[in-house]
Design an enzyme around this catalytic site. Structure first.
Site, PDB file in Angstrom:
ATOM      1  N   HIS A 157       0.503   1.630  17.495  1.00  0.00           N
ATOM      2  CA  HIS A 157      -0.860   1.218  17.123  1.00  0.00           C
ATOM      3  C   HIS A 157      -1.577   0.481  18.264  1.00  0.00           C
ATOM      4  O   HIS A 157      -0.946  -0.178  19.092  1.00  0.00           O
ATOM      5  CB  HIS A 157      -0.751   0.299  15.902  1.00  0.00           C
ATOM      6  CG  HIS A 157      -2.047  -0.022  15.266  1.00  0.00           C
ATOM      7  ND1 HIS A 157      -2.681  -1.228  15.456  1.00  0.00           N
ATOM      8  CD2 HIS A 157      -2.837   0.710  14.437  1.00  0.00           C
ATOM      9  CE1 HIS A 157      -3.810  -1.239  14.756  1.00  0.00           C
ATOM     10  NE2 HIS A 157      -3.926  -0.071  14.125  1.00  0.00           N
ATOM     11  N   ASP A 172       6.931  -3.056  13.815  1.00  0.00           N
ATOM     12  CA  ASP A 172       5.666  -3.167  13.077  1.00  0.00           C
ATOM     13  C   ASP A 172       5.835  -2.342  11.808  1.00  0.00           C
ATOM     14  O   ASP A 172       5.918  -1.111  11.856  1.00  0.00           O
ATOM     15  CB  ASP A 172       4.527  -2.617  13.952  1.00  0.00           C
ATOM     16  CG  ASP A 172       3.183  -2.593  13.229  1.00  0.00           C
ATOM     17  OD1 ASP A 172       3.168  -2.451  11.988  1.00  0.00           O
ATOM     18  OD2 ASP A 172       2.147  -2.683  13.908  1.00  0.00           O
ATOM     19  N   HIS A 222       3.072  -0.056   7.491  1.00  0.00           N
ATOM     20  CA  HIS A 222       2.962   1.022   6.503  1.00  0.00           C
ATOM     21  C   HIS A 222       4.263   1.289   5.731  1.00  0.00           C
ATOM     22  O   HIS A 222       4.302   2.203   4.906  1.00  0.00           O
ATOM     23  CB  HIS A 222       2.471   2.308   7.183  1.00  0.00           C
ATOM     24  CG  HIS A 222       1.098   2.141   7.752  1.00  0.00           C
ATOM     25  ND1 HIS A 222      -0.034   2.321   6.998  1.00  0.00           N
ATOM     26  CD2 HIS A 222       0.683   1.754   8.991  1.00  0.00           C
ATOM     27  CE1 HIS A 222      -1.107   2.075   7.752  1.00  0.00           C
ATOM     28  NE2 HIS A 222      -0.689   1.724   8.966  1.00  0.00           N
ATOM     29  N   ASN A 266      -5.199   2.616   2.597  1.00  0.00           N
ATOM     30  CA  ASN A 266      -3.777   2.253   2.685  1.00  0.00           C
ATOM     31  C   ASN A 266      -3.336   1.487   1.441  1.00  0.00           C
ATOM     32  O   ASN A 266      -2.377   0.723   1.488  1.00  0.00           O
ATOM     33  CB  ASN A 266      -3.546   1.395   3.921  1.00  0.00           C
ATOM     34  CG  ASN A 266      -4.094   2.052   5.170  1.00  0.00           C
ATOM     35  OD1 ASN A 266      -3.814   3.236   5.414  1.00  0.00           O
ATOM     36  ND2 ASN A 266      -4.874   1.332   5.949  1.00  0.00           N
ATOM     37  N   SER A 307       1.407   5.072  11.579  1.00  0.00           N
ATOM     38  CA  SER A 307       0.180   4.876  10.802  1.00  0.00           C
ATOM     39  C   SER A 307      -0.646   6.146  10.682  1.00  0.00           C
ATOM     40  O   SER A 307      -1.374   6.312   9.712  1.00  0.00           O
ATOM     41  CB  SER A 307      -0.660   3.771  11.426  1.00  0.00           C
ATOM     42  OG  SER A 307      -0.981   4.080  12.766  1.00  0.00           O
ATOM     43  N   GLU A 328       7.086   1.327  15.234  1.00  0.00           N
ATOM     44  CA  GLU A 328       6.576   1.162  13.868  1.00  0.00           C
ATOM     45  C   GLU A 328       7.594   1.748  12.890  1.00  0.00           C
ATOM     46  O   GLU A 328       8.279   2.719  13.214  1.00  0.00           O
ATOM     47  CB  GLU A 328       5.234   1.899  13.717  1.00  0.00           C
ATOM     48  CG  GLU A 328       4.138   1.276  14.552  1.00  0.00           C
ATOM     49  CD  GLU A 328       2.797   2.011  14.426  1.00  0.00           C
ATOM     50  OE1 GLU A 328       2.516   2.593  13.361  1.00  0.00           O
ATOM     51  OE2 GLU A 328       2.043   1.992  15.409  1.00  0.00           O
ATOM     52  N   LYS A 377      -2.382  -3.645   3.183  1.00  0.00           N
ATOM     53  CA  LYS A 377      -2.115  -2.232   2.866  1.00  0.00           C
ATOM     54  C   LYS A 377      -1.484  -2.183   1.472  1.00  0.00           C
ATOM     55  O   LYS A 377      -2.165  -2.424   0.480  1.00  0.00           O
ATOM     56  CB  LYS A 377      -1.302  -1.615   3.991  1.00  0.00           C
ATOM     57  CG  LYS A 377      -2.129  -1.685   5.286  1.00  0.00           C
ATOM     58  CD  LYS A 377      -1.528  -1.059   6.474  1.00  0.00           C
ATOM     59  CE  LYS A 377      -2.534  -0.934   7.600  1.00  0.00           C
ATOM     60  NZ  LYS A 377      -2.903  -2.195   8.257  1.00  0.00           N
TER      61      LYS A 377
HETATM   62  N1  PMP Z   1      -0.194  -2.159  12.877  1.00  0.00           N
HETATM   63  C1  PMP Z   1      -0.376  -0.952  12.330  1.00  0.00           C
HETATM   64  C2  PMP Z   1       0.704   0.064  12.478  1.00  0.00           C
HETATM   65  C3  PMP Z   1      -1.537  -0.654  11.616  1.00  0.00           C
HETATM   66  O1  PMP Z   1      -1.709   0.557  11.081  1.00  0.00           O
HETATM   67  C4  PMP Z   1      -2.524  -1.647  11.483  1.00  0.00           C
HETATM   68  C5  PMP Z   1      -3.818  -1.420  10.702  1.00  0.00           C
HETATM   69  N2  PMP Z   1      -4.312  -0.182  10.706  1.00  0.00           N
HETATM   70  C6  PMP Z   1      -2.310  -2.874  12.084  1.00  0.00           C
HETATM   71  C7  PMP Z   1      -1.141  -3.115  12.766  1.00  0.00           C
HETATM   72  C8  PMP Z   1      -3.354  -3.958  12.007  1.00  0.00           C
HETATM   73  O2  PMP Z   1      -3.284  -4.564  10.773  1.00  0.00           O
HETATM   74  P1  PMP Z   1      -4.572  -5.296  10.156  1.00  0.00           P
HETATM   75  O3  PMP Z   1      -5.374  -4.224   9.508  1.00  0.00           O
HETATM   76  O4  PMP Z   1      -4.013  -6.286   9.193  1.00  0.00           O
HETATM   77  O5  PMP Z   1      -5.284  -5.931  11.301  1.00  0.00           O
END
Ligand code: PMP
Length: 410
Positions: free
Chosen positions: A153, A226, A229, A67, A201, A197, A260
């Site tokens: 997620h 969220d 990304h 990412n 993701s 989101e 990311k």
């Molecule tokens: N939310 C989303 C949409 C994600 O893709 C991710 C990580 N893959 C997270 C939260 C978690 O973030 P972190 O890697 O900082 O724990």
């Protein structure tokens, strides 16, 4: 079974099945192997080259699975900022921030992150997972309802579970279905949250946020976004999904990550000053954990400076995405128009075939994500190809050629 659900093979009803711990673990592992869901960890070293060139278990490859959208994860300026701050007095926070671990670098980073999001305030968390699982239960309780997009997620799903609120899942990006639920539930719950989101993701598509803002206003619901990304990538200044849709200031709560596009680690919640105050008083994953290393905050501040000063990175990313988009279309796998393209999904279907294709691509020198249940529903295993500003034209064209060969042969 979706995202973190367990199988039904465990004994129900509480009677002891007499198995030893090692037999129990072995049985669980066997179930994973039989389902094609067994995972091991690859050893990955980044060789420089802006971060796209890696060594995977001793083999050279180009990384299309991470990412690191702006190529900052190996940036020497960030490394220096981190090390220089850490070498003084800022290596470990030494305590929870609520006790004695709150460093001026944390606060400066929070100030700049709030500014990035056009918010009054921000609060740092050690990871996005901790931010979602900690914050959602503070905002929604038993009397409340959370409308959660089907593809949210795992950390959002777990946050919803911990909240004890009623959680209603709506089909992915389906505002019509969401509107019907909001109408049905009109007087049923105390507070209503919609959790989405900014950029999904795994599927890589944008949530239609501007329309959601309108819908949420009409139905007296609040929005939790969220933007893991989207942050650093989309929007004219890279501020993320709200900026992209022109709704900065209309999102009640934003979660975004630093691991990311911003190349470091950690996450933050942005919103009002009162939100920050409530979270630092109530969020268990903030209160009962050691503050993140202040040096890391210095690294993230360096990343933010690069984001502001080097807009060429987002332009380079855009060019790379356009190249990959053309390559995928030529292979008969066009990217959906609602995908900005830094996350390009390519649905294969069965987990085994997806893994095989991933392995063959690695033999060709390209590491792509092979996403299987529980991250996606059964039968929807897919390649997750991610694009970075660190990729060169040759990297993208090489991947497209290798994909053509491997897909035909598998
Ligand atoms: N939310 C989303 C949409 C994600 O893709 C991710 C990580 N893959 C997270 C939260 C978690 O973030 P972190 O890697 O900082 O724990």
């Amino acid at each position: 079974m979706l995202r973190g659900e367990r199988g039904d093979e465990r004994t129900r009803g509480g009677e002891h099945d007499g198995a030893s711990l090692s037999d129990t673990l072995e049985r669980e592992l066997d179930l994973l192997r039989q389902a094609g869901l067994y995972r091991t960890l690859r050893r990955v070293e980044r060789r420089g080259g802006g971060g796209a060139e890696i060594r995977v278990d001793g083999q050279d490859a180009i990384d299309f699975s991470s990412n690191d959208y702006l190529g900052l994860a190996t940036d020497p300026r960030i490394a220096r900022a981190l090390a220089n701050a850490g070498a003084g007095t800022a290596t470990g926070a030494a305590a929870s921030r609520s006790i004695a671990g709150n460093h001026p670098l944390h606060e400066e980073l929070e100030r700049q992150l709030a500014e990035l999001k056009g918010a009054e305030a921000a609060l740092l968390f050690s990871s996005g997972f901790a931010a979602n699982t900690g914050t959602i239960p503070v905002l929604a309780q038993r009397e409340d309802v959370i409308y959660s997009d089907l593809l949210n997620h795992a950390s959002i799903i777990d946050g919803c579970r911990l909240s004890r609120a009623t959680t209603r899942t709506f089909p992915h990006c389906d505002l019509g279905a969401l509107a019907r639920m909001l109408t049905e539930d009109r007087d049923r719950y105390r507070r209503r949250w919609v959790v989405v989101e900014g950029v999904y993701s795994i599927d890589g598509d944008l949530f239609p946020l501007a329309a959601l803002v309108q819908l949420a206003q009409e139905h007296h619901a609040w929005i939790y976004l969220d933007d893991a990304h989207g942050t650093g990538v989309i929007g004219p200044s890279g501020a993320g999904a709200a900026e992209h849709w022109g709704v900065t200031g209309n999102i009640d709560v934003t979660m975004a990550t630093l691991g990311k596009a911003l190349g470091t680690a950690g996450a933050f919640i942005a919103g009002s000053q009162m939100l920050r105050e409530l979270l630092l008083n109530r969020t268990r994953s903030f209160i009962f954990t050691t503050g993140s290393p202040p040096g890391l905050a210095a690294g993230a501040l360096a990343a933010l400076r690069i984001l502001r000063e080097e807009s060429w990175r987002r332009h380079r990313l855009g060019e790379n995405v356009a190249r990959l988009r053309a390559g995928l279309a030529a292979l008969g796998h066009p990217l959906a128009p609602q995908c900005p393209g830094h996350i390009a999904p390519l649905v294969i279907g069965e987990a085994d075939r997806t893994i095989t294709i991933g392995r063959r691509l690695l033999e060709h020198g390209f590491l792509v994500g092979a996403v299987r249940p529980p991250s996606v529903p059964p039968g929807k295993s897919q390649l997750r190809i991610t694009v970075s500003a660190a990729h060169t034209t040759e990297h993208i064209e090489g991947l497209a050629d290798a994909l053509g060969e491997v897909l035909e042969a598998s």
